[in-house]
Design a protein around this motif. Sequence first.
Motif, PDB file in Angstrom:
ATOM      1  N   SER A  99       0.770  -1.330  -0.288  1.00  0.00           N
ATOM      2  CA  SER A  99       0.072  -0.253   0.098  1.00  0.00           C
ATOM      3  C   SER A  99       1.041   1.853   0.078  1.00  0.00           C
ATOM      4  CB  SER A  99      -0.915   0.453   1.590  1.00  0.00           C
ATOM      5  OG  SER A  99      -1.558   0.696   0.772  1.00  0.00           O
ATOM      6  N   THR A 100       0.177   2.480  -0.228  1.00  0.00           N
ATOM      7  CA  THR A 100       1.127   3.979  -0.442  1.00  0.00           C
ATOM      8  C   THR A 100       0.779   4.628   0.328  1.00  0.00           C
ATOM      9  OG1 THR A 100      -0.154   3.821  -2.832  1.00  0.00           O
ATOM     10  CG2 THR A 100       2.263   3.033  -2.587  1.00  0.00           C
ATOM     11  N   GLU A 101      -0.498   4.385   0.941  1.00  0.00           N
ATOM     12  CA  GLU A 101      -1.450   5.325   1.484  1.00  0.00           C
ATOM     13  C   GLU A 101      -1.511   4.960   3.266  1.00  0.00           C
ATOM     14  OE1 GLU A 101      -3.556   7.849   3.190  1.00  0.00           O
ATOM     15  OE2 GLU A 101      -5.524   6.757   2.136  1.00  0.00           O
ATOM     16  N   ALA A 102      -0.822   6.561   3.507  1.00  0.00           N
ATOM     17  CA  ALA A 102      -0.121   5.713   5.697  1.00  0.00           C
ATOM     18  C   ALA A 102      -2.015   5.489   6.304  1.00  0.00           C
ATOM     19  CB  ALA A 102       0.453   7.344   5.660  1.00  0.00           C
ATOM     20  N   GLU A 103      -2.932   6.132   5.651  1.00  0.00           N
ATOM     21  CA  GLU A 103      -3.896   6.228   6.562  1.00  0.00           C
ATOM     22  C   GLU A 103      -4.757   5.049   6.456  1.00  0.00           C
ATOM     23  OE1 GLU A 103      -4.540   7.631   9.803  1.00  0.00           O
ATOM     24  OE2 GLU A 103      -3.087   8.875   9.455  1.00  0.00           O
ATOM     25  N   ALA A 104      -4.512   4.138   5.059  1.00  0.00           N
ATOM     26  CA  ALA A 104      -5.010   3.144   4.695  1.00  0.00           C
ATOM     27  C   ALA A 104      -4.216   1.751   4.876  1.00  0.00           C
ATOM     28  CB  ALA A 104      -5.435   2.757   2.987  1.00  0.00           C
ATOM     29  N   ALA A 105      -3.281   2.158   5.408  1.00  0.00           N
ATOM     30  CA  ALA A 105      -2.307   1.401   5.627  1.00  0.00           C
ATOM     31  C   ALA A 105      -2.710   0.735   6.607  1.00  0.00           C
ATOM     32  CB  ALA A 105      -0.739   0.989   5.058  1.00  0.00           C
ATOM     33  N   LYS A 106      -2.480   1.984   7.656  1.00  0.00           N
ATOM     34  CA  LYS A 106      -2.463   2.053   9.416  1.00  0.00           C
ATOM     35  C   LYS A 106      -3.782   1.018   9.725  1.00  0.00           C
ATOM     36  CE  LYS A 106      -1.388   5.457  12.803  1.00  0.00           C
ATOM     37  NZ  LYS A 106      -1.134   6.751  13.358  1.00  0.00           N
ATOM     38  N   ALA A 107      -5.205   1.439   9.010  1.00  0.00           N
ATOM     39  CA  ALA A 107      -6.149   1.011   9.182  1.00  0.00           C
ATOM     40  C   ALA A 107      -6.420  -0.562   9.127  1.00  0.00           C
ATOM     41  CB  ALA A 107      -7.444   1.532   8.506  1.00  0.00           C
ATOM     42  N   GLU A 108      -5.467  -0.748   7.800  1.00  0.00           N
ATOM     43  CA  GLU A 108      -5.481  -2.137   7.463  1.00  0.00           C
ATOM     44  C   GLU A 108      -4.551  -3.299   8.726  1.00  0.00           C
ATOM     45  OE1 GLU A 108      -6.976  -3.585   4.796  1.00  0.00           O
ATOM     46  OE2 GLU A 108      -5.481  -5.329   4.174  1.00  0.00           O
ATOM     47  N   VAL A 109      -3.165  -2.491   8.793  1.00  0.00           N
ATOM     48  CA  VAL A 109      -2.300  -2.957  10.063  1.00  0.00           C
ATOM     49  C   VAL A 109      -3.453  -3.074  11.210  1.00  0.00           C
ATOM     50  CG1 VAL A 109      -0.038  -2.981  11.182  1.00  0.00           C
ATOM     51  CG2 VAL A 109      -0.941  -2.572   8.899  1.00  0.00           C
ATOM     52  N   ALA A 110      -4.406  -2.686  11.660  1.00  0.00           N
ATOM     53  CA  ALA A 110      -4.771  -2.161  13.149  1.00  0.00           C
ATOM     54  C   ALA A 110      -5.376  -3.891  12.555  1.00  0.00           C
ATOM     55  CB  ALA A 110      -5.434  -1.055  13.193  1.00  0.00           C
ATOM     56  N   ARG A 111      -6.386  -4.168  12.000  1.00  0.00           N
ATOM     57  CA  ARG A 111      -7.541  -4.996  11.312  1.00  0.00           C
ATOM     58  C   ARG A 111      -6.476  -6.098  11.435  1.00  0.00           C
ATOM     59  NH1 ARG A 111      -9.633  -2.018   7.876  1.00  0.00           N
ATOM     60  NH2 ARG A 111      -8.748  -2.806   5.927  1.00  0.00           N
ATOM     61  N   MET A 112      -4.783  -6.497  11.363  1.00  0.00           N
ATOM     62  CA  MET A 112      -4.082  -7.592  11.170  1.00  0.00           C
ATOM     63  C   MET A 112      -4.117  -7.947  12.804  1.00  0.00           C
ATOM     64  SD  MET A 112      -1.448  -6.368   8.483  1.00  0.00           S
ATOM     65  CE  MET A 112      -1.789  -6.166   6.805  1.00  0.00           C
ATOM     66  N   CYS A 113      -3.986  -7.048  13.221  1.00  0.00           N
ATOM     67  CA  CYS A 113      -3.526  -7.002  15.161  1.00  0.00           C
ATOM     68  C   CYS A 113      -5.251  -6.868  16.117  1.00  0.00           C
ATOM     69  CB  CYS A 113      -3.232  -5.829  15.273  1.00  0.00           C
ATOM     70  SG  CYS A 113      -1.656  -4.232  15.172  1.00  0.00           S
ATOM     71  N   GLU A 114      -6.280  -6.916  15.086  1.00  0.00           N
ATOM     72  CA  GLU A 114      -7.023  -7.409  15.918  1.00  0.00           C
ATOM     73  C   GLU A 114      -7.111  -8.892  15.372  1.00  0.00           C
ATOM     74  OE1 GLU A 114      -9.401  -5.671  18.370  1.00  0.00           O
ATOM     75  OE2 GLU A 114      -8.471  -4.283  18.026  1.00  0.00           O
ATOM     76  N   GLY A 115      -7.433  -9.258  14.290  1.00  0.00           N
ATOM     77  CA  GLY A 115      -7.484 -10.929  13.685  1.00  0.00           C
ATOM     78  C   GLY A 115      -6.759 -11.725  14.696  1.00  0.00           C
ATOM     79  N   LEU A 116      -5.226 -10.963  14.238  1.00  0.00           N
ATOM     80  CA  LEU A 116      -4.035 -12.214  14.084  1.00  0.00           C
ATOM     81  C   LEU A 116      -2.945 -11.831  15.125  1.00  0.00           C
ATOM     82  CD1 LEU A 116      -2.849 -15.186  13.229  1.00  0.00           C
ATOM     83  CD2 LEU A 116      -1.781 -13.283  12.157  1.00  0.00           C
ATOM     84  N   LEU A 117      -2.331 -10.812  15.213  1.00  0.00           N
ATOM     85  CA  LEU A 117      -1.149 -10.555  15.704  1.00  0.00           C
ATOM     86  C   LEU A 117      -1.280  -9.998  16.791  1.00  0.00           C
ATOM     87  CD1 LEU A 117       0.090  -7.899  12.397  1.00  0.00           C
ATOM     88  CD2 LEU A 117       0.393 -10.125  13.404  1.00  0.00           C
ATOM     89  N   ALA A 118      -2.396  -9.537  17.462  1.00  0.00           N
ATOM     90  CA  ALA A 118      -2.326  -8.992  19.360  1.00  0.00           C
ATOM     91  C   ALA A 118      -3.247  -9.846  19.602  1.00  0.00           C
ATOM     92  CB  ALA A 118      -2.823  -7.944  19.597  1.00  0.00           C
ATOM     93  N   ASN A 119      -2.972 -10.620  20.505  1.00  0.00           N
ATOM     94  CA  ASN A 119      -4.238 -10.523  21.498  1.00  0.00           C
ATOM     95  C   ASN A 119      -4.778  -9.696  22.744  1.00  0.00           C
ATOM     96  OD1 ASN A 119      -5.850 -12.640  23.562  1.00  0.00           O
ATOM     97  ND2 ASN A 119      -4.176 -13.684  24.552  1.00  0.00           N
ATOM     98  N   THR A 120      -6.060  -9.435  21.914  1.00  0.00           N
ATOM     99  CA  THR A 120      -6.661  -7.957  22.702  1.00  0.00           C
ATOM    100  C   THR A 120      -7.063  -8.182  23.736  1.00  0.00           C
ATOM    101  OG1 THR A 120      -8.430  -8.219  21.539  1.00  0.00           O
ATOM    102  CG2 THR A 120      -6.566  -6.635  20.128  1.00  0.00           C
ATOM    103  N   VAL A 121      -7.189  -9.004  24.329  1.00  0.00           N
ATOM    104  CA  VAL A 121      -8.167  -9.637  26.084  1.00  0.00           C
ATOM    105  C   VAL A 121      -6.755  -8.663  26.878  1.00  0.00           C
ATOM    106  CG1 VAL A 121      -8.363 -11.574  28.170  1.00  0.00           C
ATOM    107  CG2 VAL A 121      -9.288 -11.792  25.429  1.00  0.00           C
ATOM    108  N   ILE A 122      -5.993  -9.470  26.545  1.00  0.00           N
ATOM    109  CA  ILE A 122      -3.943  -9.026  27.518  1.00  0.00           C
ATOM    110  C   ILE A 122      -3.326  -8.433  26.654  1.00  0.00           C
ATOM    111  CG2 ILE A 122      -4.630 -11.047  28.941  1.00  0.00           C
ATOM    112  CD1 ILE A 122      -1.859 -12.769  27.473  1.00  0.00           C
ATOM    113  N   GLU A 123      -3.520  -8.279  26.115  1.00  0.00           N
ATOM    114  CA  GLU A 123      -2.279  -7.205  24.945  1.00  0.00           C
ATOM    115  C   GLU A 123      -3.309  -5.985  24.187  1.00  0.00           C
ATOM    116  OE1 GLU A 123       1.600 -10.560  23.293  1.00  0.00           O
ATOM    117  OE2 GLU A 123      -0.890 -10.489  22.534  1.00  0.00           O
ATOM    118  N   LYS A 124      -1.647  -4.594  24.825  1.00  0.00           N
ATOM    119  CA  LYS A 124      -2.121  -3.433  23.675  1.00  0.00           C
ATOM    120  C   LYS A 124      -1.255  -3.942  22.256  1.00  0.00           C
ATOM    121  CE  LYS A 124       0.698  -1.354  27.028  1.00  0.00           C
ATOM    122  NZ  LYS A 124       0.826  -0.248  28.269  1.00  0.00           N
TER     123      LYS A 124
END
Lengths: 79, 79
Positions: free
Chosen positions: B48-73
């Motif tokens: 991606s070349t659009e920073a805001e869109a990329a940031k939102a996409e990465v946040a979705r990756m965090c919610e879906g895979l990268l972080a365990n949002t119960v215990i991690e921020k």
Amino acid sequence: MKARVTIMLKDGVLDPQGEAIRHALGGLGFAGVSGVRQGKVIELDLTSTEAEAAKAEVARMCEGLLANTVIEKYAVEII
Amino acid sequence: MKARVTIMLKDGVLDPQGEAIRHALGGLGFAGVSGVRQGKVIELDLTSTEAEAAKAEVARMCEGLLANTVIEKYAVEII
């Protein structure tokens, strides 16, 4: 004072954990990820109040314990 | 474009790995360390070349895979 140490594998070193994440993201439909590297971050609460001295001390901690400098690089920032 | 995700345990959550590091640093003679927290850092190469869109996409990756949002921020930055 707080310090944050970021430890990553050096550039030439294979990162199977990062590769596994890239593969899993692809499987979940996130197509726009061409590479992933995973590392560690360590946040230290320091009693020191002098930033430059603290940074040097944390660098010594990295050399002595926190990082494996054969395959890892580290960066220290005072936050 | 590159994104860096920093994932730490939430403040109330016990961090045995960080505690082990603090103990080991004390044993090596580094006295001025009052607390240690360990986390993960993940660097993503994005097409991606659009920073805001990329940031939102990465946040979705965090919610879906990268972080365990119960215990991690997590924190996302475009670098």
